[in-house]
Design an enzyme around this catalytic site. Structure first.
Site, PDB file in Angstrom:
ATOM      1  N   CYS A 170       0.865  -1.162   0.000  1.00 41.98           N
ATOM      2  CA  CYS A 170       0.000   0.000   0.000  1.00 41.98           C
ATOM      3  C   CYS A 170       0.906   1.217   0.000  1.00 41.98           C
ATOM      4  CB  CYS A 170      -0.880   0.050   1.242  1.00 41.98           C
ATOM      5  SG  CYS A 170      -2.011  -1.346   1.356  1.00 41.98           S
ATOM      6  N   GLY A 171       0.309   2.355  -0.322  1.00 41.36           N
ATOM      7  CA  GLY A 171       1.062   3.600  -0.219  1.00 41.36           C
ATOM      8  C   GLY A 171       0.358   4.526   0.740  1.00 41.36           C
TER       9      GLY A 171
END
Lengths: 450, 226
Positions: free
Chosen positions: B2-3
């Site tokens: 994820c970011g």
């Protein structure tokens, strides 16, 4: 001239009345009593082997073995005791009496437990001086028989375990056959020497949870509310019994599944009473969760636990710690082919043969003729066990099991073995899936739930 | 998988530009999380959480995020691991009306913590591990804990790998687990604190050349108060 072998169709065994059943019936007809033996259930049962771990991969990440710590420290009894037991590992040694076991065996178990930072437990025979001295943390059992139970030993114990039942023989009392009731054992138990002893199957001063509550309070008062009070149950109606033990005030509930061992019991109990540890641990954990006390009351599980995988599975299903009996005895030398004195190995096969058995199959704890000096009160036989060497072997074993446990926990991405959870497991058989209430491998199906 | 991105603005002159600054940061994280995206913005009146399935830019355009002002904002792009790709499973998770949490990583004991929270009457609406962590933090703060202490409790109770970013309007906090395997970089100037999973998300910010840029160390709570 030897007779020609029978043709195959003439040797078709009966499943109901197989050769072993026929032999058992013949023996009972001959002798007029049932079989008494040591060890535990021998039949095939659903076990932890029927579960496997979903270790880390892409969605979860494993921990490195060397640099990344996996905590094993375990605290038992913090609910009400001012001095809970702080153990370095979640693996303890179960209650086995001096009487059933030799003095050197009890010393070795105590030293091994001390070496690895865990507790050991007395047994149905009281606390011996050597055992107290050898054990840094010693759990003192309060059993229906009350053999050797006294206020002085109560005060020098580190925890108290009220034994209601044993997984090997829930509903039954202990047994010690006359050949093991030596003068010293007899004196500790206030019994005549050399006479078969059958322990009570019920406590003399209380029956049921309401009166157990009073007993627990009495023990707490007698020990200044310092020591954790465990209640040990043979696994039968586990859900009800665990809840009642908690209601009665237990700090720790010990649940012993039907694979649990014993020094001597009726074969009919060993094979036909109680439920497997696999089912018991899940029921017990569920009971604690239903009461909302799973973080306050610790669950200790025993009965047939052998490896780090077994320990990891018990912890994942909700145990805080496990207790081992037969496995440490095997580590000590039980069923070993040899015994060692002054570095010289002596073959014990002939002694096993004299008992009608062989190393690897021996369950003759009840006879007192243990070829390796563990389950005996015979002076010559017990001298075959060097407590120091035995302690080293048991400590090695416990360390290995702990490493297996942390290996598995790390692979599941846990920095603490207590963070293993049921969701880390799947079952290989429908039976195990139903008993442990985890999905059958490759499905999301939990029998009885969906 | 994820970011995460976040902005805590110190200079009031930047407040009208919160959305404008945050959206490109989030877009930089698109490849880390192609499944869904979301933001939580504090504008002084309320916290606004916008999240949806799809690429971050489309979601931001559809919801006019770049036009929004405020003083604190966090964002997330999701590559789903163990729970479904839906709007409900997307980050940020808001356990209370003014707190939002985004997370990069994977918790390994969330089922146990979920049961523990349920015992305290705290239910989760999804099977997502981050929701459990967000509810845990929300529960700690509701019980009187300071946000930094609540995050320290995460270190004690939740196992696994994580970089967490929390906004409450008054506080903005970052925490990495003891392994610190999931990336995070912080840039601080007199005007703002910016956080992202990768440096290039910060590269377009004004005055970034003079910012103090550092990687948060393991198990240290970094918190800024407004």
């Amino acid at each position: 001239m030897a007779a020609a072998p029978l043709p195959m169709d003439a040797r078709r065994p009966s499943h109901t009345f197989g050769p072993q059943t026929i032999a058992a019936i013949q023996r009972m007809a001959e002798e007029g009593h049932y079989e008494i033996r040591g060890w535990g259930a021998k039949r095939v049962l659903p076990t932890f082997d029927d579960l496997v771990f979903l270790t880390a991969s892409v969605s979860r990440y494993p921990l490195e073995g060397y640099r990344e710590r996996c905590e094993t420290r375990t605290v038992l009894g913090a609910r009400r005791a001012s001095r809970p037991l702080e153990l370095d590992i979640p693996i303890t040694i179960a209650g086995m009496s001096f009487g059933a076991l030799s003095a050197p065996a009890k010393i070795a178990l105590g030293r091994a437990a001390t070496a690895v930072g865990t507790s050991t437990t007395t047994g149905d025979g009281g606390m011996s001086e050597e055992e107290r001295a050898a054990s840094h943390l010693l759990v003192y059992q309060c059993l229906p028989s009350r053999y050797g139970f006294n206020p002085a030993d109560l005060k020098r114990a580190d925890a108290i375990e009220i034994v209601i039942g044993q997984g090997a023989k829930p509903g039954g009392g202990g047994m010690l056959l006359g050949q093991k009731v030596s003068d010293r054992v007899a004196a500790m138990r206030t019994l005549p020497a050399g006479i078969d002893q059958r322990s009570a199957s019920r406590h003399p001063d209380w029956v049921g949870p309401d009166d157990l509550r009073i007993k627990i309070e009495e023990l707490r008062e007698a020990t200044g509310w310092e020591k954790p009070v465990y209640v040990k149950l043979g696994a039968t109606r586990v859900g009800n019994d665990v809840k009642l033990a908690v209601a009665a005030g237990a700090d720790v509930v010990v649940v012993d599944g039907m694979q649990g061992g014993t020094g001597a019991s009726q074969d009919v109990f060993l094979e036909h009473a109680g439920i497997p540890t696999l089912a018991a641990v899940r029921l017990a954990a569920e009971a604690l969760r239903e009461l909302g006390v799973e973080d306050e009351v610790q669950l200790v599980v025993s009965g047939g636990i052998r490896t780090g995988a077994d320990v990891a599975k018990a912890l994942a299903l909700g145990a805080t710690a496990v207790s081992l009996g037969v496995a440490p005895l095997i580590a000590l030398g039980c069923n070993g082919r040899t015994w060692v004195r002054d570095g010289v190995a002596h073959d014990a096969t002939a002694d096993y043969r004299a008992l009608g058995t062989e190393p690897g199959y021996c369950h003759h704890m009840h006879t007192g003729r243990c070829p390796v000096g563990i389950a005996t009160q015979d002076r010559d036989l017990e001298a075959r066990l060097d407590p120091e060497a035995g302690a080293r072997r048991v400590a090695n074993y416990l360390r290995s099991v702990t490493m297996e446990l942390t290996t598995m926990a790390r692979a599941c991405g846990k920095s603490d073995v207590h963070n293993l959870e049921p969701e880390d497991l799947v079952a290989l058989t429908v039976e195990a899936a139903a008993m442990a209430q985890v999905p059958l491998a490759g499905t999301t199906w939990i029998p009885g739930r969906s | 998988m994820c970011g995460i991105v976040g902005l805590h603005l110190k200079n009031a002159e930047l407040y009208p530009r919160l959305g404008e600054l945050l959206v490109p940061m989030l877009d930089c994280m698109a490849s880390r999380g192609p499944d869904s995206a979301g933001v939580a913005l504090h504008d002084g009146h309320a916290m606004h959480v916008v999240k949806d399935v799809g690429p971050p830019v489309e979601i931001c355009v559809r919801n006019g995020i770049a036009e929004r002002g405020g003083f604190q904002g966090i964002g997330h792009t999701r590559m789903a691991t163990e729970s479904a790709v839906t709007t409900q499973h997307s980050h940020p998770f808001a356990p209370t009306p003014d707190m939002a949490v985004v997370h990069n990583g994977s918790f390994s004991n969330h089922a146990t913590v979920r049961r523990r929270l349920a015992r305290h009457g705290i239910g989760c609406t999804t099977d997502n591990d981050t929701e459990v962590a967000s509810r845990f933090i929300g529960h700690q703060v509701a019980g009187g804990a300071d946000l930094a202490d609540a995050l320290r409790m995460v270190l004690k109770e939740l196992d696994g790998f994580f970089t967490l970013l929390v906004t409450t309007g008054t506080q903005f906090a970052v925490l990495r687990d003891s392994f610190a395997c999931k990336p995070a970089v912080i840039a601080e100037t007199d005007d703002y604190v910016a956080v992202a999973s990768e440096y290039h998300a910060l590269a377009g910010l004004p005055g970034i050349g003079d910012a103090r840029v550092f990687e948060p160390v393991p198990e240290e709570v970094y918190a800024w108060t407004r």
